[in-house]
Design a protein around this motif. Structure first.
Motif, mmCIF file in Angstrom:
data_model
loop_
_atom_site.group_PDB
_atom_site.id
_atom_site.type_symbol
_atom_site.label_atom_id
_atom_site.label_comp_id
_atom_site.label_asym_id
_atom_site.label_seq_id
_atom_site.Cartn_x
_atom_site.Cartn_y
_atom_site.Cartn_z
ATOM 1 N N PRO A 88 -42.953 -70.260 39.295
ATOM 2 C CA PRO A 88 -41.520 -69.902 39.378
ATOM 3 C C PRO A 88 -40.704 -70.986 39.532
ATOM 4 O O PRO A 88 -39.409 -70.587 39.128
ATOM 5 C CB PRO A 88 -41.484 -68.979 40.568
ATOM 6 C CG PRO A 88 -42.513 -69.373 41.482
ATOM 7 C CD PRO A 88 -43.449 -69.992 40.557
ATOM 8 N N PHE A 89 -41.008 -72.170 39.873
ATOM 9 C CA PHE A 89 -39.987 -73.320 40.096
ATOM 10 C C PHE A 89 -39.753 -73.965 38.638
ATOM 11 O O PHE A 89 -41.089 -74.665 38.392
ATOM 12 C CB PHE A 89 -40.511 -74.195 41.127
ATOM 13 C CG PHE A 89 -39.682 -75.205 41.498
ATOM 14 C CD1 PHE A 89 -38.406 -75.266 41.311
ATOM 15 C CD2 PHE A 89 -39.969 -76.144 42.319
ATOM 16 C CE1 PHE A 89 -37.479 -76.270 41.823
ATOM 17 C CE2 PHE A 89 -39.086 -77.199 42.907
ATOM 18 C CZ PHE A 89 -37.849 -77.186 42.719
ATOM 19 N N ARG A 90 -38.639 -73.608 38.222
ATOM 20 C CA ARG A 90 -38.704 -74.099 36.764
ATOM 21 C C ARG A 90 -37.205 -74.489 36.475
ATOM 22 O O ARG A 90 -36.240 -73.992 36.961
ATOM 23 C CB ARG A 90 -39.277 -73.070 35.879
ATOM 24 C CG ARG A 90 -38.524 -71.902 36.031
ATOM 25 C CD ARG A 90 -39.187 -70.745 35.125
ATOM 26 N NE ARG A 90 -40.557 -70.683 35.388
ATOM 27 C CZ ARG A 90 -41.266 -69.823 34.442
ATOM 28 N NH1 ARG A 90 -40.683 -69.715 33.324
ATOM 29 N NH2 ARG A 90 -42.643 -69.852 34.684
ATOM 30 N N ALA A 91 -36.909 -75.197 35.418
ATOM 31 C CA ALA A 91 -35.525 -75.666 35.048
ATOM 32 C C ALA A 91 -35.398 -75.430 33.569
ATOM 33 O O ALA A 91 -36.576 -75.705 32.672
ATOM 34 C CB ALA A 91 -35.175 -77.102 35.271
ATOM 35 N N ILE A 92 -34.240 -74.995 33.033
ATOM 36 C CA ILE A 92 -34.161 -74.867 31.570
ATOM 37 C C ILE A 92 -32.814 -75.102 31.079
ATOM 38 O O ILE A 92 -31.776 -74.798 31.946
ATOM 39 C CB ILE A 92 -34.414 -73.531 31.281
ATOM 40 C CG1 ILE A 92 -34.370 -73.187 29.753
ATOM 41 C CG2 ILE A 92 -33.819 -72.325 32.044
ATOM 42 C CD1 ILE A 92 -35.084 -72.033 29.017
ATOM 43 N N LYS A 93 -32.442 -75.730 30.129
ATOM 44 C CA LYS A 93 -30.833 -76.078 29.512
ATOM 45 C C LYS A 93 -30.417 -74.600 29.539
ATOM 46 O O LYS A 93 -30.995 -73.724 28.791
ATOM 47 C CB LYS A 93 -30.977 -76.568 28.220
ATOM 48 C CG LYS A 93 -31.581 -78.036 28.143
ATOM 49 C CD LYS A 93 -31.530 -78.390 26.710
ATOM 50 C CE LYS A 93 -32.137 -79.900 26.541
ATOM 51 N NZ LYS A 93 -32.069 -80.352 25.127
ATOM 52 N N TYR A 94 -29.091 -74.241 29.956
ATOM 53 C CA TYR A 94 -28.606 -72.958 29.969
ATOM 54 C C TYR A 94 -28.156 -72.484 28.397
ATOM 55 O O TYR A 94 -28.562 -71.282 28.235
ATOM 56 C CB TYR A 94 -27.234 -73.260 30.725
ATOM 57 C CG TYR A 94 -26.276 -72.073 30.686
ATOM 58 C CD1 TYR A 94 -26.771 -70.996 31.599
ATOM 59 C CD2 TYR A 94 -25.117 -71.651 29.916
ATOM 60 C CE1 TYR A 94 -26.006 -69.850 31.480
ATOM 61 C CE2 TYR A 94 -24.600 -70.513 29.972
ATOM 62 C CZ TYR A 94 -25.072 -69.656 30.673
ATOM 63 O OH TYR A 94 -24.166 -68.489 30.870
ATOM 64 N N ILE A 109 -38.038 -82.124 38.793
ATOM 65 C CA ILE A 109 -38.113 -80.952 37.811
ATOM 66 C C ILE A 109 -37.024 -81.039 36.685
ATOM 67 O O ILE A 109 -37.407 -80.763 35.548
ATOM 68 C CB ILE A 109 -38.077 -79.386 38.613
ATOM 69 C CG1 ILE A 109 -39.015 -79.190 39.550
ATOM 70 C CG2 ILE A 109 -37.595 -78.234 37.658
ATOM 71 C CD1 ILE A 109 -40.368 -78.739 38.901
ATOM 72 N N VAL A 110 -35.873 -81.389 36.941
ATOM 73 C CA VAL A 110 -34.833 -81.667 35.912
ATOM 74 C C VAL A 110 -34.777 -82.959 35.143
ATOM 75 O O VAL A 110 -34.066 -83.084 33.988
ATOM 76 C CB VAL A 110 -33.504 -81.467 36.426
ATOM 77 C CG1 VAL A 110 -33.298 -80.098 37.116
ATOM 78 C CG2 VAL A 110 -33.038 -82.430 37.545
ATOM 79 N N LYS A 111 -35.697 -83.896 35.672
ATOM 80 C CA LYS A 111 -35.460 -85.327 35.147
ATOM 81 C C LYS A 111 -36.023 -85.233 33.809
ATOM 82 O O LYS A 111 -35.215 -86.069 32.976
ATOM 83 C CB LYS A 111 -36.467 -86.156 36.032
ATOM 84 C CG LYS A 111 -36.554 -87.723 35.554
ATOM 85 C CD LYS A 111 -37.535 -88.426 36.437
ATOM 86 C CE LYS A 111 -37.289 -89.888 36.004
ATOM 87 N NZ LYS A 111 -38.208 -90.805 37.006
ATOM 88 N N PRO A 112 -36.921 -84.419 33.290
ATOM 89 C CA PRO A 112 -37.067 -84.480 31.746
ATOM 90 C C PRO A 112 -36.226 -84.086 30.899
ATOM 91 O O PRO A 112 -36.093 -84.275 29.892
ATOM 92 C CB PRO A 112 -38.534 -83.638 31.668
ATOM 93 C CG PRO A 112 -39.221 -83.898 32.943
ATOM 94 C CD PRO A 112 -38.194 -83.805 33.866
ATOM 95 N N ILE A 113 -35.401 -83.023 31.546
ATOM 96 C CA ILE A 113 -34.265 -82.482 30.784
ATOM 97 C C ILE A 113 -33.347 -83.426 30.686
ATOM 98 O O ILE A 113 -32.514 -83.667 29.607
ATOM 99 C CB ILE A 113 -33.867 -81.253 31.388
ATOM 100 C CG1 ILE A 113 -34.765 -80.076 31.307
ATOM 101 C CG2 ILE A 113 -32.817 -80.827 30.761
ATOM 102 C CD1 ILE A 113 -34.479 -78.749 32.171
ATOM 103 N N LEU A 114 -32.913 -84.140 31.658
ATOM 104 C CA LEU A 114 -31.810 -85.178 31.698
ATOM 105 C C LEU A 114 -32.079 -86.501 31.116
ATOM 106 O O LEU A 114 -31.367 -87.128 30.381
ATOM 107 C CB LEU A 114 -31.493 -85.530 33.288
ATOM 108 C CG LEU A 114 -30.978 -84.552 34.149
ATOM 109 C CD1 LEU A 114 -31.010 -84.983 35.537
ATOM 110 C CD2 LEU A 114 -29.677 -83.877 33.681
ATOM 111 N N ASN A 140 -25.127 -76.820 32.582
ATOM 112 C CA ASN A 140 -25.904 -77.557 31.564
ATOM 113 C C ASN A 140 -27.453 -76.982 31.905
ATOM 114 O O ASN A 140 -28.233 -76.813 30.909
ATOM 115 C CB ASN A 140 -25.725 -79.103 31.584
ATOM 116 C CG ASN A 140 -24.308 -79.562 31.590
ATOM 117 O OD1 ASN A 140 -23.697 -80.049 32.481
ATOM 118 N ND2 ASN A 140 -24.143 -79.590 30.349
ATOM 119 N N ILE A 141 -27.729 -76.846 33.069
ATOM 120 C CA ILE A 141 -28.992 -76.472 33.442
ATOM 121 C C ILE A 141 -29.177 -75.525 34.670
ATOM 122 O O ILE A 141 -28.330 -75.621 35.483
ATOM 123 C CB ILE A 141 -29.832 -77.820 34.187
ATOM 124 C CG1 ILE A 141 -29.768 -79.102 32.997
ATOM 125 C CG2 ILE A 141 -31.208 -77.587 34.422
ATOM 126 C CD1 ILE A 141 -30.196 -80.474 33.672
#
Length: 229
Positions: free
Chosen positions: A153-159, A99-104, A80-81
């Protein structure tokens, strides 16, 4: 259940890679280290620390990230991420949770870990890095109305959103390409302040004159390319 995978591009990070892997939270299903033609024990140490290790002989940050994405694309179950983090231990891997909290929780498409001055260790970013970030984010604000303050560079994105970006840069322009394409595709994004410390070893980009110049040219090239579209 949310599936989160981490991609770590790594070139000669034998002294730091295990530390990064060991401090990544357990919510991650797989840690993928892309050994980017290292001449040291990066691959061995990453394997011992429990990561999946891939080899990419073509040197370049983008090449390594694309190799990790290609590996994931061939898996039957897609995540998912995707989280990207460097292998030099300058970031705090345990901050992946925020980092992933706003996506979740807020369904945001991409999150950038912003290396804010208040949370940065003195000397952790070179003057050319600080200047380059300020220039790039100023130009993105000027041309695209963005609110980015960093190219961290430390980043998260929906796949699924990462695939939509059709990433192509092979070297220093990877981070700016992603942010520009997020803007052009009107995807949602936020920045989360993260701590940042002096890396282990010498930077292959900002630690050399050649690397700094090439990175600067790449970043400006991507910005002006998209400003003309």
């Amino acid at each position: 259940m949310t599936d989160i995978k981490v991609i770590i591009p790594a070139y000669n990070e034998a002294n730091s890679i295990a530390k990064v892997i060991e401090e990544i939270p357990a919510i991650v299903s797989e840690i993928i280290v892309v050994n980017n033609n290292s001449s040291d024990d990066t691959a061995i140490n990453a394997t011992r620390a429990g990561a999946t290790v891939l080899n990419e002989t073509r040197k370049g940050y983008g090449y390594a990230c694309l190799r990790g994405m290609d590996y994931i694309a061939k898996k039957s179950r897609k995540p998912n991420i995707i989280v990207f983090i460097d292998g030099d231990y300058s970031d705090y891997p345990e901050e992946l949770n925020k980092i992933v909290k706003p996506i979740l929780e807020e369904n945001v498409d991409m999150v950038i870990g912003a290396r804010t001055k208040a949370l940065r260790e003195d000397g952790s970013m070179t003057p050319q890095q600080i200047f380059g970030n300020k220039l790039a984010t100023f130009l993105m604000k000027l041309f695209f109305g963005s609110t980015f303050t960093d190219l961290g560079p430390f980043r998260a994105i929906k796949y699924e959103k990462l695939l939509e970006l059709e990433m192509e840069d092979k070297t220093y322009g990877w981070t700016i390409e992603m942010q520009l394409k997020v803007l052009k595709n009107k995807m949602s994004y936020v920045e989360i302040p993260v701590h940042y410390k002096k890396r282990i070893g010498v930077s292959k980009v900002s630690g050399t004159v050649k690397g700094s110049i090439f990175a600067g040219v790449k970043i400006l090239g991507w910005i002006f390319k998209y400003s003309l579209k």
